[in-house]
Motif scaffolding. Structure first.
Motif, PDB file in Angstrom:
ATOM      1  N   CYS A  52      28.342  16.836  12.483  1.00 59.67           N
ATOM      2  CA  CYS A  52      27.225  16.108  12.888  1.00 59.67           C
ATOM      3  C   CYS A  52      27.577  14.747  14.212  1.00 59.67           C
ATOM      4  O   CYS A  52      27.513  13.826  13.405  1.00 59.67           O
ATOM      5  N   GLY A  87      19.040  18.677  13.440  1.00 61.69           N
ATOM      6  CA  GLY A  87      20.630  18.470  12.715  1.00 61.69           C
ATOM      7  C   GLY A  87      20.971  18.046  11.799  1.00 61.69           C
ATOM      8  O   GLY A  87      20.174  16.302  11.333  1.00 61.69           O
ATOM      9  N   ALA A  89      22.843  15.553  11.323  1.00 58.23           N
ATOM     10  CA  ALA A  89      22.535  14.085  11.683  1.00 58.23           C
ATOM     11  C   ALA A  89      21.713  13.051  11.999  1.00 58.23           C
ATOM     12  O   ALA A  89      21.735  11.499  11.200  1.00 58.23           O
ATOM     13  N   GLN A  96      27.251  20.047   9.747  1.00 55.82           N
ATOM     14  CA  GLN A  96      26.109  20.820  10.084  1.00 55.82           C
ATOM     15  C   GLN A  96      25.611  22.248   9.171  1.00 55.82           C
ATOM     16  O   GLN A  96      26.572  22.965   8.383  1.00 55.82           O
TER      17      GLN A  96
END
Length: 231
Positions: A52, A87, A89, A96
């Motif tokens: 990520c 996502g 992040a 992920q």
């Protein structure tokens, strides 16, 4: 990948509701680290278990978030619409949790997770908007999980109602889901087989709940009936 000037990227960022109240000088800092990319239908954006390291935002088109279970089956967890972020992040995950695919041709902006972290640090208003967006998405997923043991018809009604509300538009004949959906897409969302998905949609059509259109579009003719089927 297409290289765009910072001014063009800045203009794109201004259009995201999440960033609507951010001053231009702050957006410019984000634009300096942003990349614009285009993906064709079914093209992979990132894979489950990828690191990520970037945050993604949808400018146009839609993205599907797909989980691959141990049997190799794909389950569509969520659809990401224009103006939304996605996502791992976004929540600072190390990898992920699912795969992202373009559901139709899409244009995306993305920037490094470190830039995202710095950007959020002193912007509580953006954090609050982000939490509301992610909270609504999480609640939707919880609602779907609670229906795992329910009949396929009820799960299908829940998915179609959700799509009609999120990406539907009113017409003189009913509410048209504005993205093309294959029977396999619906099967992946409902966690059932393709054959069962086809039979269920056919039953809904015969009952006058919906109408299928060329190109994979679905017209919901009786939204109240569909809502009742989910209760």
């Amino acid at each position: 990948m297409k290289t765009l000037t910072n001014q063009i990227v800045l203009n794109l960022l201004r259009k995201f509701p999440l960033l609507a109240d951010v001053p231009d000088e702050d957006l410019a800092l984000l634009a300096n680290e942003s990349t614009v990319q285009h993906y064709d239908r079914e093209q992979i954006i990132f894979y489950q278990e990828d690191p990520c390291d970037r945050v993604w935002m949808v400018y146009s088109g839609r993205v599907k978030i797909v989980y691959h279970d141990r049997d190799g089956r794909e389950v569509i967890l969520e659809l990401i619409s224009p103006g939304e972020v996605f996502g791992g992040a976004v929540l600072f995950f190390p990898s992920q949790p699912a795969t992202a695919k373009a559901m139709e041709p899409v244009t995306l902006l993305n920037f490094p997770a470190q830039a995202y972290s710095r950007f959020l640090l002193n912007r509580p208003a953006v954090i609050l908007k982000l939490l509301r967006m992610l909270g609504a998405r999480h609640l939707s997923m919880i609602n779907m999980q609670t229906m795992v043991g329910e009949r396929v018809e009820r799960r299908m009604a829940h998915i179609l109602l959700k799509l009609a509300i999120r990406v539907g538009r009113e017409t003189s004949e009913g509410r048209l889901i504005s993205i093309p959906l294959s029977r396999q897409d619906l099967a992946d969302m409902v966690c059932t087989t393709l054959e069962t998905s086809i039979r269920t949609v056919s039953r809904f059509r015969k009952d006058g709940v919906l109408e299928t259109r060329r190109g994979g579009f679905i017209l919901i003719k009786d939204l109240d009936r569909l809502r009742q089927m989910t209760e």
